[in-house]
Scaffold this motif. Structure first.
Motif, PDB file in Angstrom:
ATOM      1  N   LYS A   1       0.956  -1.130   0.040  1.00 25.58           N
ATOM      2  CA  LYS A   1       0.058  -0.003   0.101  1.00 25.58           C
ATOM      3  C   LYS A   1       1.067   1.127  -0.088  1.00 25.58           C
ATOM      4  N   GLU A   2       1.757   1.242   1.033  1.00 20.50           N
ATOM      5  CA  GLU A   2       2.882   2.478   1.134  1.00 20.50           C
ATOM      6  C   GLU A   2       3.349   2.629  -0.545  1.00 20.50           C
ATOM      7  N   LYS A   3       4.085   1.550  -1.059  1.00 17.45           N
ATOM      8  CA  LYS A   3       4.536   1.749  -2.490  1.00 17.45           C
ATOM      9  C   LYS A   3       3.803   2.246  -3.336  1.00 17.45           C
ATOM     10  N   GLY A   4       2.581   1.762  -3.372  1.00 17.87           N
ATOM     11  CA  GLY A   4       1.474   2.360  -4.414  1.00 17.87           C
ATOM     12  C   GLY A   4       1.208   3.674  -4.171  1.00 17.87           C
ATOM     13  N   GLU A   5       1.363   4.436  -2.903  1.00 20.25           N
ATOM     14  CA  GLU A   5       0.727   5.686  -2.550  1.00 20.25           C
ATOM     15  C   GLU A   5       2.105   6.385  -3.131  1.00 20.25           C
ATOM     16  N   VAL A   6       3.421   5.874  -2.882  1.00 22.68           N
ATOM     17  CA  VAL A   6       4.693   6.665  -3.506  1.00 22.68           C
ATOM     18  C   VAL A   6       4.764   6.602  -4.930  1.00 22.68           C
TER      19      VAL A   6
ATOM     20  N   ALA B   1       2.059   6.738  -7.044  1.00 21.40           N
ATOM     21  CA  ALA B   1       0.719   7.727  -6.919  1.00 21.40           C
ATOM     22  C   ALA B   1       1.518   9.203  -6.969  1.00 21.40           C
ATOM     23  N   GLN B   2       2.066   9.363  -5.998  1.00 24.36           N
ATOM     24  CA  GLN B   2       2.614  10.691  -5.558  1.00 24.36           C
ATOM     25  C   GLN B   2       3.686  10.960  -6.789  1.00 24.36           C
TER      26      GLN B   2
ATOM     27  N   LYS C   1       3.818  10.309  -9.905  1.00 20.01           N
ATOM     28  CA  LYS C   1       3.131  10.369 -11.104  1.00 20.01           C
ATOM     29  C   LYS C   1       2.343  11.677 -11.169  1.00 20.01           C
ATOM     30  N   SER C   2       1.692  11.946 -10.046  1.00 17.06           N
ATOM     31  CA  SER C   2       0.962  13.217  -9.827  1.00 17.06           C
ATOM     32  C   SER C   2       2.061  14.343  -9.903  1.00 17.06           C
TER      33      SER C   2
ATOM     34  N   SER D   1      10.083   3.218  -8.915  1.00 18.10           N
ATOM     35  CA  SER D   1       8.950   3.247  -8.195  1.00 18.10           C
ATOM     36  C   SER D   1       8.031   1.966  -8.333  1.00 18.10           C
TER      37      SER D   1
ATOM     38  N   LEU E   1       7.212  -1.508  -6.149  1.00 16.34           N
ATOM     39  CA  LEU E   1       5.968  -1.528  -6.247  1.00 16.34           C
ATOM     40  C   LEU E   1       5.598  -3.198  -6.709  1.00 16.34           C
TER      41      LEU E   1
END
Length: 168
Positions: A121-126, A128-129, A131-132, A143, A147
């Protein structure tokens, strides 16, 4: 009719059958199953075709005291070098090997799996951040690789947690 051919490195048993062929059971002690050797027989699942059987002669029971019946543990106390070649002793050795592996590498606990899920979950959020934030392609690729590695590790842990103790 074929007979066992005296002492050898392998255990040899025979099962005479009618007709012009016989089955010999061969076991070297490393596998619980015997290899069926067919002297002029039909095809089996695993077959060793014998072209020539050299019969050395009868075996002197005083020098080679092995009955054709099942060997008891009491009998094997006198003939120590045959113990590892019996099905029972080799099965016990295989169980001990599996137990040692389980002690070295125990199945994962629920806490291990939850920690791996949190890491994914943490790697997924990283990812996403990054990419944004419109980071560079190299940063995103690194990254995403992390993941994917975390997801693979979680998958392996979940598979191992489903395994039951014992011999597969």
């Amino acid at each position: 009719m074929a007979e066992p051919v005296g002492p050898s490195r392998s255990g040899v048993g025979s099962r005479p059958v009618g007709g012009s062929f016989a089955f010999l059971e061969l076991n070297d002690g490393f596998c619980p199953a015997n290899l069926q050797v067919i002297v002029e027989g039909t095809k089996q699942r695993v077959e060793l075709r014998v072209e020539n059987v050299h019969h050395v002669g009868p075996v002197d029971p005083a020098k080679y005291p092995l009955p054709k019946t099942r060997l008891t543990l009491e009998f094997l106390r006198d003939i120590v070098h045959f113990r590892p070649r019996t099905n029972m002793i080799s099965a016990v050795a295989r169980i001990q090997k599996v137990e040692k592996e389980l002690i070295k590498n125990p199945p994962p606990s629920e806490a291990d799996i939850e920690a791996a899920k949190a890491l994914v979950k943490e790697k997924g959020e990283v990812v996403a951040q990054i990419k944004s934030a419109k980071a560079g392609k190299a940063g995103i690729t690194a990254s995403v690789a992390e993941l994917n590695k975390a997801k693979e590790n979680l998958s392996r842990l979940e598979e191992r947690s489903k395994l039951k103790p014992g011999i597969p």
